[in-house]
Design a protein around this motif. Structure first.
Motif: not given
Length: 405
Positions: A128-133, A137-143
């Motif tokens: 998730m650190d890589q996803v957010v990078e 931060k917007k929409g990361n909860c969907t992933y």
């Protein structure tokens, strides 16, 4: 003024005022009644069977820690015959998940339960650190939500387990009910309010033994049992729509303590009215457990029954009675005609048969059900060619920066 006595045992000093109904209890009676209500939910909903292997979704937070503790206690006390295992998902969030997993590891030792940790990096090649990078931060909860749901199923499959229990509580369910109502998404109510999710076609069944337990009482239980849990919120959790629903629920609870369970029961009733939906909830008809029967008339049982409230299902029952009454009245004056076969019009054909137009109203709409298959890429169950996780991963992999040597 002498100290108030416990409303149940009448001997010990009352130390706790239950958030659910403001009943004053001593420490021992509160712990006992909390466990009895969870047991009542489990038994009335037939959640387990002897010899079943069950994975407890453990995050290290208060809900999953209390769930693991209560299930271990009830399993030994009532002889469920269930084999409990802790299953944790490592999303790869430094400063949050790595610390909470240390709590889970201690819980595994404290409760003498096997522990399996499954990481996003090994399942998807991303943390998730890589996803957010990559996406912000917007929409990361969907992933994270899509990845986590699939990771729980995959972790259970690795362990050879077909039943996962999660720590969703009454507050969580009430928030979801409000969110679906405000979105106008009534069909989703059946899934969001059901105590058991999954079907015969699904590889893993999910259930929520704490569905009727208040979040505040879960915290009180953890405090008085001196349970070891992690309390820090996720560092990537944004101000989402759920936060607004949570604030509304908390404000309602201040005015009416039973508001949370009222919303849950109302959601269950409305879910029963959705065409084709099945509702799996507590089947006790609002009957309280033994400890609740000894309490005063204002007591709320494990499934949400309360004085001055009904036990759920009234809307569906009322519609059924109305239909029966209408049928009875019509039977006195009219002859009932039973249609044995209905020809359904296809959308790609003209509205006619043998050149003659059909009478309006003879064609009924067809509610097509999705056919559950498997993802072409990862093999996970999906109604589409690619599951949600693989579709999200495709977008992420396109944006992954190339490494030059």
């Amino acid at each position: 003024m002498p100290p108030a006595l416990c409303a149940l045992c009448k001997t010990e000093r009352a130390l706790i005022k239950r958030p659910k109904n403001h009943q004053k209890l001593c420490k021992g009676c509160f712990i006992q009644i909390f466990e009895d209500e969870v047991h009542h939910t489990i038994i009335s909903s037939n959640l387990f069977f002897p010899g079943e292997k069950v994975a407890v979704g453990a995050s290290g937070g208060k809900d999953s820690t209390v769930l693991a503790s209560v299930l271990k206690t009830l399993n030994e006390r009532h002889h469920y015959g269930v084999d409990l295992v802790l299953l944790s998902i490592d999303e790869g969030i430094k400063g949050y998940r790595d610390d909470s997993l240390e709590t889970v590891k201690r819980n595994a030792v404290q409760y003498d339960m096997p522990l399996k940790i499954v990481g996003y990096d090994e399942l998807y090649g991303w943390t998730m650190d890589q996803v957010v990078e990559t996406i912000g931060k917007k929409g990361n909860c969907t992933y994270c939500g899509v990845f986590r749901r699939q990771a729980l199923d995959r972790g259970a499959k690795i362990l050879g387990i077909k039943h996962v229990v999660t720590g969703h509580n009454a507050d969580d369910v009430a928030e979801t009910v409000l969110m679906n109502l405000l979105r106008g998404d009534l069909p989703r109510l059946s899934r969001s309010t059901s105590i058991v999710t999954g079907s015969d076609a699904s590889e893993v069944k999910r259930s929520k033994p704490l569905k009727y337990s208040y979040e505040k009482e879960i915290v009180l239980y953890a405090h008085h049992k001196k349970l070891d849990y992690f309390s820090t919120e996720c560092i990537y959790s944004p101000e989402a729509f759920r936060g607004s629903a949570r604030s509304l629920i908390k404000n309602l609870e201040k005015v009416r303590p039973s508001a949370i369970l009222d919303v849950v029961r109302s959601g269950e009733d409305m879910a029963r009215l959705v065409p084709g939906a099945t509702q799996d909830s507590c089947r006790c008809d609002g009957k309280p457990a033994s400890h609740q029967a000894a309490a005063d008339d204002d007591n709320i049982g494990g499934c949400g029954s309360a004085n001055g409230r009904t036990n759920g299902g009234e809307m569906a029952a009322m519609e059924k009675r109305l239909r029966e009454n209408e049928a009875a009245e019509a039977g006195e004056l009219e002859t009932e005609i039973t249609v044995t076969k209905i020809e359904v019009q296809r959308h790609d054909r003209p509205n006619q048969t043998n050149g003659q137009p059909k009478t309006p109203g003879t064609n009924l709409p067809v509610r097509l059900k999705q056919k559950l298959g498997t993802c072409e890429k990862c093999g996970y169950m999906s109604s589409q060619k690619l599951c949600q996780a693989c579709m999200l991963l495709e977008g992420l992999n396109k944006n992954r920066p190339e490494i030059t040597l």
